[in-house]
Design a protein around this motif. Structure first.
Motif, PDB file in Angstrom:
ATOM      1  N   PHE A 109       0.846  -1.191   0.000  1.00 61.20           N
ATOM      2  CA  PHE A 109       0.000   0.000   0.000  1.00 61.20           C
ATOM      3  C   PHE A 109       0.883   1.243   0.000  1.00 61.20           C
ATOM      4  N   PRO A 110       0.591   2.222  -0.837  1.00 65.28           N
ATOM      5  CA  PRO A 110       1.493   3.366  -0.981  1.00 65.28           C
ATOM      6  C   PRO A 110       1.435   4.398   0.140  1.00 65.28           C
ATOM      7  N   HIS A 111       0.411   4.350   0.976  1.00 61.93           N
ATOM      8  CA  HIS A 111       0.295   5.299   2.080  1.00 61.93           C
ATOM      9  C   HIS A 111       0.739   4.640   3.382  1.00 61.93           C
ATOM     10  N   GLU A 112       1.461   5.405   4.199  1.00 63.39           N
ATOM     11  CA  GLU A 112       1.828   4.925   5.523  1.00 63.39           C
ATOM     12  C   GLU A 112       0.557   4.710   6.343  1.00 63.39           C
ATOM     13  N   ASN A 113       0.521   3.661   7.141  1.00 62.95           N
ATOM     14  CA  ASN A 113      -0.635   3.349   7.984  1.00 62.95           C
ATOM     15  C   ASN A 113      -1.905   3.145   7.156  1.00 62.95           C
ATOM     16  N   GLY A 114      -1.736   2.425   6.029  1.00 58.67           N
ATOM     17  CA  GLY A 114      -2.887   2.148   5.178  1.00 58.67           C
ATOM     18  C   GLY A 114      -2.911   0.694   4.766  1.00 58.67           C
ATOM     19  N   GLN A 115      -4.020   0.286   4.149  1.00 65.96           N
ATOM     20  CA  GLN A 115      -4.128  -1.094   3.694  1.00 65.96           C
ATOM     21  C   GLN A 115      -5.170  -1.221   2.598  1.00 65.96           C
ATOM     22  N   TRP A 116      -5.001  -2.267   1.787  1.00 65.46           N
ATOM     23  CA  TRP A 116      -5.982  -2.592   0.771  1.00 65.46           C
ATOM     24  C   TRP A 116      -7.135  -3.373   1.395  1.00 65.46           C
ATOM     25  N   VAL A 117      -8.319  -3.168   0.846  1.00 62.18           N
ATOM     26  CA  VAL A 117      -9.491  -3.975   1.187  1.00 62.18           C
ATOM     27  C   VAL A 117      -9.930  -4.641  -0.116  1.00 62.18           C
ATOM     28  N   VAL A 118      -9.667  -5.931  -0.232  1.00 65.19           N
ATOM     29  CA  VAL A 118      -9.946  -6.647  -1.476  1.00 65.19           C
ATOM     30  C   VAL A 118     -11.315  -7.305  -1.392  1.00 65.19           C
ATOM     31  N   SER A 119     -12.213  -6.896  -2.257  1.00 61.47           N
ATOM     32  CA  SER A 119     -13.559  -7.473  -2.305  1.00 61.47           C
ATOM     33  C   SER A 119     -14.171  -7.145  -3.653  1.00 61.47           C
ATOM     34  N   ARG A 120     -15.107  -7.956  -4.061  1.00 59.17           N
ATOM     35  CA  ARG A 120     -15.684  -7.828  -5.402  1.00 59.17           C
ATOM     36  C   ARG A 120     -17.179  -7.517  -5.292  1.00 59.17           C
ATOM     37  N   PRO A 121     -17.652  -6.504  -6.038  1.00 59.23           N
ATOM     38  CA  PRO A 121     -19.077  -6.200  -6.015  1.00 59.23           C
ATOM     39  C   PRO A 121     -19.889  -7.300  -6.679  1.00 59.23           C
ATOM     40  N   PRO A 122     -21.214  -7.263  -6.470  1.00 58.44           N
ATOM     41  CA  PRO A 122     -21.998  -6.194  -5.851  1.00 58.44           C
ATOM     42  C   PRO A 122     -21.966  -6.244  -4.332  1.00 58.44           C
ATOM     43  N   PHE A 123     -22.186  -5.066  -3.706  1.00 62.50           N
ATOM     44  CA  PHE A 123     -22.203  -4.950  -2.252  1.00 62.50           C
ATOM     45  C   PHE A 123     -23.589  -4.512  -1.807  1.00 62.50           C
ATOM     46  N   SER A 124     -24.142  -5.226  -0.858  1.00 58.51           N
ATOM     47  CA  SER A 124     -25.442  -4.842  -0.319  1.00 58.51           C
ATOM     48  C   SER A 124     -25.255  -3.784   0.770  1.00 58.51           C
ATOM     49  N   ILE A 125     -26.357  -3.164   1.166  1.00 56.58           N
ATOM     50  CA  ILE A 125     -26.294  -2.189   2.254  1.00 56.58           C
ATOM     51  C   ILE A 125     -25.809  -2.858   3.531  1.00 56.58           C
ATOM     52  N   ASN A 126     -26.300  -4.042   3.810  1.00 56.11           N
ATOM     53  CA  ASN A 126     -25.863  -4.757   5.017  1.00 56.11           C
ATOM     54  C   ASN A 126     -24.373  -5.081   4.961  1.00 56.11           C
ATOM     55  N   ASP A 127     -23.896  -5.485   3.772  1.00 56.59           N
ATOM     56  CA  ASP A 127     -22.473  -5.775   3.615  1.00 56.59           C
ATOM     57  C   ASP A 127     -21.622  -4.539   3.910  1.00 56.59           C
ATOM     58  N   GLU A 128     -22.026  -3.417   3.327  1.00 62.82           N
ATOM     59  CA  GLU A 128     -21.250  -2.193   3.479  1.00 62.82           C
ATOM     60  C   GLU A 128     -21.301  -1.687   4.921  1.00 62.82           C
ATOM     61  N   THR A 129     -22.470  -1.762   5.532  1.00 62.38           N
ATOM     62  CA  THR A 129     -22.601  -1.311   6.924  1.00 62.38           C
ATOM     63  C   THR A 129     -21.719  -2.138   7.847  1.00 62.38           C
ATOM     64  N   ALA A 130     -21.739  -3.446   7.663  1.00 59.85           N
ATOM     65  CA  ALA A 130     -20.921  -4.323   8.503  1.00 59.85           C
ATOM     66  C   ALA A 130     -19.433  -4.070   8.275  1.00 59.85           C
ATOM     67  N   LEU A 131     -19.039  -3.865   7.023  1.00 57.53           N
ATOM     68  CA  LEU A 131     -17.625  -3.631   6.712  1.00 57.53           C
ATOM     69  C   LEU A 131     -17.132  -2.333   7.331  1.00 57.53           C
ATOM     70  N   PHE A 132     -17.883  -1.261   7.149  1.00 61.91           N
ATOM     71  CA  PHE A 132     -17.451   0.038   7.679  1.00 61.91           C
ATOM     72  C   PHE A 132     -17.373   0.006   9.207  1.00 61.91           C
ATOM     73  N   ALA A 133     -18.327  -0.670   9.832  1.00 59.43           N
ATOM     74  CA  ALA A 133     -18.310  -0.770  11.292  1.00 59.43           C
ATOM     75  C   ALA A 133     -17.115  -1.598  11.758  1.00 59.43           C
ATOM     76  N   LEU A 134     -16.850  -2.703  11.080  1.00 59.66           N
ATOM     77  CA  LEU A 134     -15.737  -3.574  11.451  1.00 59.66           C
ATOM     78  C   LEU A 134     -14.398  -2.851  11.331  1.00 59.66           C
ATOM     79  N   LEU A 135     -14.251  -2.042  10.292  1.00 61.41           N
ATOM     80  CA  LEU A 135     -12.980  -1.352  10.038  1.00 61.41           C
ATOM     81  C   LEU A 135     -12.848  -0.041  10.805  1.00 61.41           C
ATOM     82  N   GLY A 136     -13.893   0.381  11.471  1.00 60.40           N
ATOM     83  CA  GLY A 136     -13.835   1.631  12.222  1.00 60.40           C
ATOM     84  C   GLY A 136     -13.724   2.855  11.346  1.00 60.40           C
ATOM     85  N   VAL A 137     -14.446   2.861  10.234  1.00 64.23           N
ATOM     86  CA  VAL A 137     -14.377   3.960   9.278  1.00 64.23           C
ATOM     87  C   VAL A 137     -15.031   5.218   9.858  1.00 64.23           C
TER      88      VAL A 137
END
Length: 243
Positions: free
Chosen positions: A160-188
């Motif tokens: 990853f080109p930014h310090e203190n960063g990381q890739w999130v590898v996933s393939r669409p489509p993404f549901s609302i539930n999927d996105e909500t759970a992901l953002f909450a898990l990652l602390g966005v």
């Protein structure tokens, strides 16, 4: 009449299929593999044109008499080049751009003109999720002191080109539930995305609303001066039928 459709979006694929059902000769052009291939019976070419000369060669070889640009709203280079070539060569030319997104009650949106403007809207110590793709990641400058996450559909070829960063590898489509759970898990804390419009990418915005996240929306690049623009598949089909 043979219409070249630059069909890199859902609308582009629907336009190409719609022309075929109306017995209009059509050639659909796709930049690469797509999760939603065109219906059988629609001639398709894949891969880029190889520049201006390659584009003109396809136009001449396939007897193209009109061009519909239904590429992604942020495909600025191909849109500008196509508009210029069509103008110079006298080819009828149409740009199809679905409407951008608009905020709804409960949304906390900020718009920016360029990627470098993002840093001003992400306080140090926060986590920003880039749902903008990896292609212009280096343009998001000034994000030192923030945790930067960027989504991509394939494994990264390098670190990853930014310090203190990381890739999130996933393939669409993404549901609302999927996105909500992901953002909450990652602390966005902040979601950054392009104003692509359409339904396919709306789930992340609804997830951000549900979680009370700030959204930073990158404005679209300008359309070519003087280009004829429509918003819907039906308008594009009517334009082609009127040629």
């Amino acid at each position: 009449m043979t219409v070249l459709v630059l069909a890199g979006t859902r609308e582009g694929r629907e336009i190409a299929a719609g022309l075929a059902t109306r017995s209009v000769s059509v050639l659909a052009s796709l930049a690469g593999r797509t999760r939603q291939p065109l219906k059988a019976g629609v001639p398709v070419r894949t891969g880029g044109f190889g520049g201006e000369a390659g584009f003109r060669e396809v136009v001449a070889d396939r007897g193209i008499t009109a061009v519909i640009d239904a590429t992604h709203p942020f495909a600025q280079d191909i849109t500008e080049r196509t508009a210029r070539i069509c103008r110079e060569d006298g080819l009828p030319h149409l740009v199809v751009r679905r409407p951008g997104w608009t905020p709804e009650p409960g949304d906390d949106w900020t718009r920016i003109k360029a990627e470098a403007d993002l840093a001003a809207h992400v306080p140090r110590g926060q986590t920003v999720f880039l749902a903008t793709g990896p292609q212009r990641l280096d343009a998001f400058t000034g994000l030192e002191g923030r945790r930067v996450l960027c989504r991509r559909i394939d494994p990264a070829p390098g670190p990853f080109p930014h310090e203190n960063g990381q890739w999130v590898v996933s393939r669409p489509p993404f549901s609302i539930n999927d996105e909500t759970a992901l953002f909450a898990l990652l602390g966005v804390d902040v979601l950054a995305t392009k104003d692509s419009g359409g339904e396919d990418g709306r789930a992340k915005l609804e997830a951000a609303r549900a979680l009370g996240l700030k959204v930073v929306l990158l404005d679209r690049p300008p359309l070519p001066e003087g280009a004829r623009v429509v918003e819907t598949v039906e308008e594009a089909l009517q334009w082609a039928e009127g040629l």
